[in-house]
Every structure is written in structure tokens, then in C-alpha cells.
Design a protein around this motif. Structure first.
Motif, short mmCIF file in Angstrom:
data_model
loop_
_atom_site.label_atom_id
_atom_site.label_comp_id
_atom_site.label_asym_id
_atom_site.label_seq_id
_atom_site.Cartn_x
_atom_site.Cartn_y
_atom_site.Cartn_z
N MET A 100 1.00 -0.93 0.28
CA MET A 100 -0.19 -0.30 -0.08
C MET A 100 0.87 1.18 -0.05
O MET A 100 2.04 1.25 0.53
CB MET A 100 -0.84 -0.27 1.25
CG MET A 100 -1.63 1.18 1.56
SD MET A 100 -2.95 1.15 3.07
CE MET A 100 -4.08 -0.76 2.42
N ASN A 101 0.48 1.90 -0.69
CA ASN A 101 1.30 3.88 -0.85
C ASN A 101 1.25 4.21 0.52
O ASN A 101 0.21 3.73 1.62
CB ASN A 101 0.45 4.34 -2.04
CG ASN A 101 1.04 5.86 -1.44
OD1 ASN A 101 1.02 6.57 -0.75
ND2 ASN A 101 1.62 6.50 -2.79
N PRO A 102 2.32 4.49 1.12
CA PRO A 102 2.34 5.12 1.69
C PRO A 102 1.53 6.51 3.26
O PRO A 102 1.19 6.13 4.53
CB PRO A 102 4.15 5.68 2.83
CG PRO A 102 4.44 4.27 1.23
CD PRO A 102 3.90 4.68 0.54
N ARG B 194 -1.53 4.15 3.55
CA ARG B 194 -1.55 3.76 5.76
C ARG B 194 -1.35 4.93 6.66
O ARG B 194 -2.15 4.74 7.32
CB ARG B 194 -0.10 2.98 5.16
CG ARG B 194 0.28 2.04 6.61
CD ARG B 194 0.72 1.24 6.00
NE ARG B 194 2.22 1.60 5.03
CZ ARG B 194 2.60 1.38 4.28
NH1 ARG B 194 2.25 0.28 3.50
NH2 ARG B 194 3.81 1.56 4.13
N ARG B 195 -1.11 5.65 6.25
CA ARG B 195 -0.75 6.72 7.40
C ARG B 195 -2.30 7.73 7.36
O ARG B 195 -3.16 7.22 8.80
CB ARG B 195 -0.21 8.20 6.87
CG ARG B 195 1.60 7.72 7.03
CD ARG B 195 2.45 8.77 7.31
NE ARG B 195 2.16 10.08 8.78
CZ ARG B 195 2.39 10.73 8.21
NH1 ARG B 195 3.32 10.97 8.34
NH2 ARG B 195 1.77 11.27 10.02
N ALA B 196 -3.03 7.51 6.33
CA ALA B 196 -4.37 8.12 6.00
C ALA B 196 -5.17 7.29 6.70
O ALA B 196 -5.77 7.71 7.87
CB ALA B 196 -4.78 8.60 4.65
N PRO C 178 4.11 3.95 15.07
CA PRO C 178 4.44 4.19 13.19
C PRO C 178 4.57 3.81 12.57
O PRO C 178 5.23 4.08 11.45
CB PRO C 178 5.07 2.40 13.70
CG PRO C 178 4.79 1.92 16.09
CD PRO C 178 3.52 2.69 15.94
N VAL C 179 2.90 4.36 12.53
CA VAL C 179 2.71 5.06 11.10
C VAL C 179 1.89 6.05 11.65
O VAL C 179 2.60 6.98 10.49
CB VAL C 179 1.31 3.44 10.48
CG1 VAL C 179 0.56 3.98 9.64
CG2 VAL C 179 1.41 2.27 11.14
N SER C 180 0.92 6.55 11.92
CA SER C 180 0.56 7.52 12.38
C SER C 180 0.03 7.72 13.24
O SER C 180 -1.13 6.76 13.39
CB SER C 180 0.08 8.66 10.58
OG SER C 180 -0.31 9.87 11.02
N ALA C 181 -0.01 8.84 14.08
CA ALA C 181 -1.04 8.51 15.60
C ALA C 181 -0.91 10.44 15.60
O ALA C 181 -0.85 11.01 17.52
CB ALA C 181 -0.08 8.39 16.51
N SER C 182 -1.67 11.11 15.09
CA SER C 182 -1.93 12.86 15.74
C SER C 182 -3.45 12.84 15.75
O SER C 182 -3.67 13.58 17.16
CB SER C 182 -1.64 14.10 14.29
OG SER C 182 -0.07 13.61 14.25
N PHE C 183 -3.97 12.16 14.99
CA PHE C 183 -5.87 12.12 14.95
C PHE C 183 -6.49 13.71 15.53
O PHE C 183 -7.25 13.55 15.99
CB PHE C 183 -5.36 11.37 16.40
CG PHE C 183 -4.88 9.96 15.86
CD1 PHE C 183 -5.07 9.23 15.40
CD2 PHE C 183 -4.79 9.29 18.26
CE1 PHE C 183 -4.00 8.18 15.08
CE2 PHE C 183 -4.25 8.36 17.89
CZ PHE C 183 -3.90 8.07 16.67
N SER D 83 2.54 19.63 2.18
CA SER D 83 1.23 19.86 1.93
C SER D 83 0.59 19.12 1.30
O SER D 83 -1.10 18.49 2.43
CB SER D 83 0.69 20.63 0.98
OG SER D 83 1.38 22.03 1.40
N ARG D 84 0.63 17.93 0.91
CA ARG D 84 -0.14 16.99 0.09
C ARG D 84 -0.41 15.76 1.21
O ARG D 84 -1.48 15.72 1.47
CB ARG D 84 0.34 16.70 -1.19
CG ARG D 84 -0.31 15.15 -1.50
CD ARG D 84 -0.10 14.85 -2.75
NE ARG D 84 -0.64 13.71 -3.44
CZ ARG D 84 0.35 12.13 -3.12
NH1 ARG D 84 1.47 11.87 -1.95
NH2 ARG D 84 -0.83 10.92 -3.09
N GLU D 85 0.78 15.77 1.81
CA GLU D 85 0.38 14.68 3.26
C GLU D 85 -0.29 15.34 3.89
O GLU D 85 -2.11 14.26 4.80
CB GLU D 85 1.47 14.52 3.52
CG GLU D 85 1.73 13.29 4.19
CD GLU D 85 3.34 12.49 4.53
OE1 GLU D 85 3.21 11.88 5.69
OE2 GLU D 85 4.17 13.70 4.96
N ALA D 86 -0.46 16.89 4.36
CA ALA D 86 -1.05 17.26 5.76
C ALA D 86 -2.69 17.16 5.27
O ALA D 86 -3.54 16.84 6.10
CB ALA D 86 -0.64 18.59 5.86
#
Length: 225
Positions: free
Chosen positions: A1-3, A6-8, A61-66, A82-85
């Protein structure tokens, strides 16, 4: 999966479970302790703090801002592009809405019931600024200190406490704020109260960004273009 995908997904799932905990524990507290608002708030705050610790430990380990404010501060510091944000913030808002709907359904309520709980006034708005400044400062302070493993305990403990020491009961999160208007229960917020809450949270985020840059200047990377 695209990183990024996965983060999203991690942000969507994490925010959904966070809102389920906030709304669901509020409903349970209302039913279990119908005549004691203080006890309801205690039950709600303990559940929220505990689930934050668990979710951040599991998904970090993946993404945990929530939290869109945290993600936007990450963007301002150059930690993400910006695209990731944009993708992560969108996932947080979608996840929050899903969490509110699921919490309502678990307790045999309508999937969506607009909250009538008005939350407004200068003191409450100031409480949201204070709550958000503290949250963002503690998150990035822990990370800048080279202690990423401490973020879960810091955030969970802070939010559980901030339920009590801020007049707004520390929403401190635009995605969670918007989601809570979908449930006319203990943790809900009237749609008319949401815009000012979100504005105060964004102001808190800007103030916290300034503090992070000042206090941890040596550790802040160049902004990503």
C-alpha cells in the motif's frame, strides 16, 4: 500500500476510535450516573485519556496525530508536505464523523442526532485556546526531547486532566469537535457552537507553534517546500 494511504487510514481509524471513546463513554456515563454530572465527567475523562494512550502506542509507528491542529503544526515545522497534510486532515475529519455515528448506533440511538448542547462564552473560548496550546506544546516538546515513546502517556494524561482544569472541558481538536455535533448526548456540542471552538483551537495552534519554535529552535527542521 502507498505509504500516504497507510498513514491516512491510520489517522481515520485512530480518530474514529477516539471519538467513539469520547461520545460512547459520555453516553454510558449519562446512563450509569444520571444524577451526578461530576461523576459523568470523571468517567468520560478517564475513558478518553486511556484510549488516547492505547491508540497512540499502537498507531504511532504509522501515524498517530488524530488532530488537524497537530497535523497543521507538523506541516508548518516542515515535518510533512502540503499534500500529506491535506490527506491526513481529511482522514481525521472523516474518521471523527464515523466514530460519532458508530457510538450512537452502539447505544441504540439514531445514527445522527444533532446536539443541542450550546457551549459558548468568553471563558469557554479562552479554555479552548489554553487547552490547545498545552496539547500541542506537550506533543512537540516530547518529540523534540527525543522521547517519542512518551507522547502517548503525555497526551493521555494531559487530556484527562484538561477535561477538569479548562472551562471548555478541552476539546482541543477540530475533527473531534465537528464529530461531537452529530450526537445529542453528554459529550455533544451544538453546531452553532462549533465555528468558534474550531477558531479558538486554530488560534491555540498558532500560539503553540510560536512557542515550539522559540523553545525548541535548535531542533526544528527547515520547512519542506
Amino acid at each position: 500500500m502507498n505509504p500516504l494511504a497507510r498513514r491516512a487510514v491510520a489517522e481515520l481509524v485512530g480518530t474514529a476510535f477516539l471519538v467513539m471513546a469520547v461520545v460512547g463513554s459520555g453516553i454510558a456515563a449519562q446512563r450509569l450516573s444520571p444524577h451526578d454530572t461530576g461523576l459523568q465527567l470523571l468517567e468520560n475523562s478517564l475513558a478518553t485519556g486511556a484510549v488516547l494512550v492505547a491508540l497512540i502506542l499502537a498507531l504511532q509507528p504509522v501515524s498517530a496525530s488524530f488532530n488537524p491542529v497537530v497535523t497543521l503544526v507538523e506541516r508548518a515545522l516542515g515535518l510533512i508536505g502540503s499534500r500529506e497534510a491535506g490527506a491526513l486532515v481529511t482522514a481525521q475529519f472523516v474518521g471523527g464523523a464515523i466514530g460519532a455515528v458508530l457510538a450512537n448506533l452502539m447505544f441504540d440511538l439514531d445514527a445522527v442526532s444533532w446536539s443541542g448542547h450550546e457551549r459558548s462564552g468568553g471563558g469557554i473560548w479562552l479554555g479552548e485556546v489554553v487547552a490547545t496550546v498545552g496539547l500541542v506544546l506537550l506533543v512537540f516538546g516530547s518529540l523534540r526531547g527525543g522521547r517519542p515513546e512518551s507522547v502517548a502517556l503525555v497526551v493521555g494524561g494531559y487530556i484527562a486532566a484538561a477535561y477538569w482544569f479548562t472551562s471548555s472541558t478541552s476539546f482541543a481538536n477540530p475533527a473531534v469537535t465537528v464529530a461531537r455535533m452529530f450526537s445529542d448526548t453528554f459529550a455533544g456540542i451544538a453546531p452553532s457552537s462549533v465555528p468558534m471552538f474550531v477558531l479558538m483551537q486554530l488560534i491555540g495552534g498558532v500560539l503553540a507553534l510560536g512557542l515550539v519554535r522559540f523553545l525548541f529552535a535548535a531542533h526544528v527542521p527547515e520547512v519542506v517546500r
